[in-house]
Design a protein around this motif. Sequence first.
Motif, PDB file in Angstrom:
ATOM      1  N   GLU A 196      34.186  39.936  46.766  1.00  0.00           N
ATOM      2  CA  GLU A 196      35.328  40.832  46.867  1.00  0.00           C
ATOM      3  C   GLU A 196      35.782  40.973  48.311  1.00  0.00           C
ATOM      4  O   GLU A 196      36.719  41.682  48.608  1.00  0.00           O
ATOM      5  CB  GLU A 196      34.978  42.214  46.313  1.00  0.00           C
ATOM      6  N   ASP A 242      29.092  50.872  50.136  1.00  0.00           N
ATOM      7  CA  ASP A 242      30.477  50.517  50.436  1.00  0.00           C
ATOM      8  C   ASP A 242      31.284  50.312  49.167  1.00  0.00           C
ATOM      9  O   ASP A 242      32.496  50.467  49.149  1.00  0.00           O
ATOM     10  CB  ASP A 242      30.541  49.239  51.277  1.00  0.00           C
ATOM     11  N   ASN A 243      30.588  49.890  48.119  1.00  0.00           N
ATOM     12  CA  ASN A 243      31.293  49.651  46.868  1.00  0.00           C
ATOM     13  C   ASN A 243      31.237  50.858  45.931  1.00  0.00           C
ATOM     14  O   ASN A 243      31.355  50.726  44.722  1.00  0.00           O
ATOM     15  CB  ASN A 243      30.735  48.412  46.180  1.00  0.00           C
ATOM     16  N   LEU A 258      25.911  47.594  51.399  1.00  0.00           N
ATOM     17  CA  LEU A 258      26.881  46.900  50.548  1.00  0.00           C
ATOM     18  C   LEU A 258      27.175  47.725  49.298  1.00  0.00           C
ATOM     19  O   LEU A 258      28.332  47.920  48.920  1.00  0.00           O
ATOM     20  CB  LEU A 258      26.328  45.525  50.141  1.00  0.00           C
ATOM     21  N   LEU A 259      26.108  48.225  48.665  1.00  0.00           N
ATOM     22  CA  LEU A 259      26.298  48.979  47.425  1.00  0.00           C
ATOM     23  C   LEU A 259      27.032  50.291  47.695  1.00  0.00           C
ATOM     24  O   LEU A 259      27.932  50.672  46.949  1.00  0.00           O
ATOM     25  CB  LEU A 259      24.945  49.231  46.751  1.00  0.00           C
ATOM     26  N   ASP A 287      30.502  50.104  37.063  1.00  0.00           N
ATOM     27  CA  ASP A 287      31.842  49.622  37.412  1.00  0.00           C
ATOM     28  C   ASP A 287      32.009  48.204  36.878  1.00  0.00           C
ATOM     29  O   ASP A 287      31.085  47.634  36.294  1.00  0.00           O
ATOM     30  CB  ASP A 287      32.095  49.720  38.928  1.00  0.00           C
ATOM     31  N   ILE A 328      32.215  45.227  38.172  1.00  0.00           N
ATOM     32  CA  ILE A 328      31.333  44.174  38.669  1.00  0.00           C
ATOM     33  C   ILE A 328      29.942  44.303  38.041  1.00  0.00           C
ATOM     34  O   ILE A 328      29.332  43.315  37.618  1.00  0.00           O
ATOM     35  CB  ILE A 328      31.218  44.248  40.210  1.00  0.00           C
ATOM     36  N   TRP A 335      28.755  53.062  45.259  1.00  0.00           N
ATOM     37  CA  TRP A 335      27.562  53.479  44.519  1.00  0.00           C
ATOM     38  C   TRP A 335      27.114  54.864  44.970  1.00  0.00           C
ATOM     39  O   TRP A 335      27.162  55.195  46.150  1.00  0.00           O
ATOM     40  CB  TRP A 335      26.409  52.497  44.746  1.00  0.00           C
ATOM     41  N   TYR A 338      30.140  41.601  44.582  1.00  0.00           N
ATOM     42  CA  TYR A 338      30.629  42.479  45.646  1.00  0.00           C
ATOM     43  C   TYR A 338      30.971  41.688  46.891  1.00  0.00           C
ATOM     44  O   TYR A 338      31.972  41.941  47.554  1.00  0.00           O
ATOM     45  CB  TYR A 338      29.581  43.542  45.985  1.00  0.00           C
ATOM     46  N   ALA A 362      33.771  41.852  51.134  1.00  0.00           N
ATOM     47  CA  ALA A 362      32.959  42.575  52.104  1.00  0.00           C
ATOM     48  C   ALA A 362      32.126  41.575  52.893  1.00  0.00           C
ATOM     49  O   ALA A 362      31.195  40.997  52.372  1.00  0.00           O
ATOM     50  CB  ALA A 362      32.061  43.571  51.402  1.00  0.00           C
ATOM     51  N   ASN A 402      38.030  39.253  39.883  1.00  0.00           N
ATOM     52  CA  ASN A 402      38.669  40.541  40.065  1.00  0.00           C
ATOM     53  C   ASN A 402      39.383  40.990  38.794  1.00  0.00           C
ATOM     54  O   ASN A 402      39.261  42.144  38.365  1.00  0.00           O
ATOM     55  CB  ASN A 402      39.672  40.421  41.224  1.00  0.00           C
ATOM     56  N   ASP A 462      36.770  47.461  33.934  1.00  0.00           N
ATOM     57  CA  ASP A 462      36.411  48.554  34.830  1.00  0.00           C
ATOM     58  C   ASP A 462      36.542  49.956  34.204  1.00  0.00           C
ATOM     59  O   ASP A 462      35.617  50.760  34.321  1.00  0.00           O
ATOM     60  CB  ASP A 462      37.240  48.478  36.113  1.00  0.00           C
TER      61      ASP A 462
END
Lengths: 466, 261
Positions: free
Chosen positions: A381, A399-400, A396-397, A353, A355, A402, A378, A383, A337, A344
């Motif tokens: 992190e 949610d992050n 997933l992407l 980003d 990650i 994308w 991800y 999720a 993180n 970032d």
Amino acid sequence: MCSVNTDLSGRLETLVQEAKGKYSKEVREKIVDNIYREAENIAKRTVVKPPKKLDWDGKIDNILTSRITGYPIMLLLLGVIFWITIVGANYPSQMLFKILFWGEEKISTLFYFLGMPQWLHGFLVLGVYRCVAWVVAVMLPPMAIFFPLFTLLEDLGFLPRVAFNLDNFFRKAGAHGKQSLTMSMGFGCNAAGVIACRIIESPRERLIAILTNNFVPCNGRFPTLIVISSIFMGGALAAPYSSLVTPLVIVGIVLIGIMVTLIVSWLLSKTLLRGVPSTFTLELPPYRRPQIGQIIIRSIFDRTVFVLWRAVKVAAPAGGIIWLLANTYLGDSSLLNSLATAIDPFARGIGLDGIILTAFILGLPANEIVLPIMIMGYLAEGALLELDSLIALKTLLLDNGWTLMTALSVMLFSLLHYPCSTTLLTIKKETGSLKWTFLGAIIPLAVSVLVLFILNSISSLLLLMN
Amino acid sequence: MGYSCKSCKKCMLKDNFNITKDKDGLVIALAGNPNTGKSTIFNALTGLNQHTGNWPGKTVLQAQGTCIIKGKKCTLVDLPGTYSLLANSIDEVVARDFLCFAKPDATIVVTDATCLERNLNLALQVLEITDKVVVCVNLMDEAERKGIKVNTDLLAAELGVPVIPTSARSKQGLDELISMVYELATGNITSNPNPIPYDQDLEEAIQELQPQIEALLKGRLNSRWVALRLIEGDEELLEGIKNYLSQEELEEDRVEEKCAQ
């Protein structure tokens, strides 16, 4: 004793000096002419050719290398290959996801049953196993379909025709026409493409070819491009056409890669590596009936297994490292993180980003593991997702954070960023110079950052105006 | 006396060409134009599976493999495919230096039956360097399909070395090729290549230089070929010859010393 040796060399040297200047400059051409004449004479006496035959090769070549039909056919073939790969990879990919994640569950159960400590389970199963499983599930199906198809084109003799079509562009860019061949080799593997640059005689043009080989996506990057594009771009059109979008996007990415190759070659030949392109004759080999069995065996065993094994070897420790980074805490945040947060702001500036950028950095040894590392990052992190299909991956992407723009940026960065460490080592070996190796990494990096920066500035400008 | 390991032929091969040679093993080189099926023949003989492709310039790296012929271990070296040995590019230098300085026990020149004329250029140039050559006329099946006939017996007479027709992809003629290579490498058969006739003025220049070169080299390299390189002033190669000579000299000195003891 040494006297004998220096004496011999000395006497040879005398002969060399005597011969120097004694003969005209044209003597070399005369020697070559004489050899050719003799070859012609012998061939005339020993070979009987049929009087007039249908020249199929010539006829096909006229179509494949014509100015009007050559390029569309080339693009169409490329598109068809990607289409077959994408459509064909879908089902086996889902199967692999199911099998591998069913395996993860069983192994986890075993770990708990044996009373293994939590951290060991985390490191080995959530780290190493998961990362390897991702590499296999995401990479294997497209590779197993794409490689045989690509080898088929190679065996047919199509690639040199591609080179023939592109030759003119390369010459206009101040580079050697043969660079179109070495570039095509780069589609297989950039390290191989760099070695192939040996066929270019002039050192200047060879360096241009070596430094720009990275701009065509290699085997390791195709699956990443294919997966991201089928997740994000595939849905852009309604059902009957949606399966056509992904191949078109990939063809577009390849075209961008070729364009960047030409632009950077042109810039290099105007600045660091100035000079005029030398001429050469490109030979078009005959079309040969491909040996289907051989192609399947060779492309599966030599390429697919080889590339997959290489990826797995890198993915296993990388998965472990990611897990450790994500689970070692300094204060409130994990190392992963902190690292991701640190880079970032820069990453956001070019549409990525933290990650994603971390994944590209850790993916230096092999581009195949970039996407799996991203996923691991991800997931780590927090999720908690049942990741057993590409749809879950999309969730997933998304949610992050994308967007379509992120997907495009990642694809372009994958296309343009620095070559993998194997390729860099090869550049070092081929050029024997740290300076050119360094430039081999820094030029693509600069290009990719520039392209992404411009792209994202334009897109945010457009957003503002809306 | 502090001899470097460079002083014996075995180590010379190892140091300069990365080849490990068995005590009584054979070194066999595969030369030929790009895209004539050298790699296919290489794979068939060694059982290796180097990737082959319809692609000129496929083998830029020198590939190596071993095979056993009649109980002898043979190291097969797949040279980069080139159109000539006139040292225009790195791959040509690699191929030429190997033939010239590594002195393979036999060299197979793979040619394409469908365009023999262009392939003969290279074959003729190889024959100027070494006489231990078997010319393999490959892709006979493809030539036949195209209605092209190659008279391999006549070709052998014209060149002065054995000529074997093959179709490597269907493994035809490979046994004959192997046994011919073996006979030539072990000296059971000798060949006598016909020299390329050059124009009068070149021939005169050769006549003048050749005896002096022969006196120096004493058969270690083909003096007619070296004379031609002197005439065209290939300084890079002549530098290579000097290095080669000094290595050879060291080796001979050592042998002489051992005999004296």
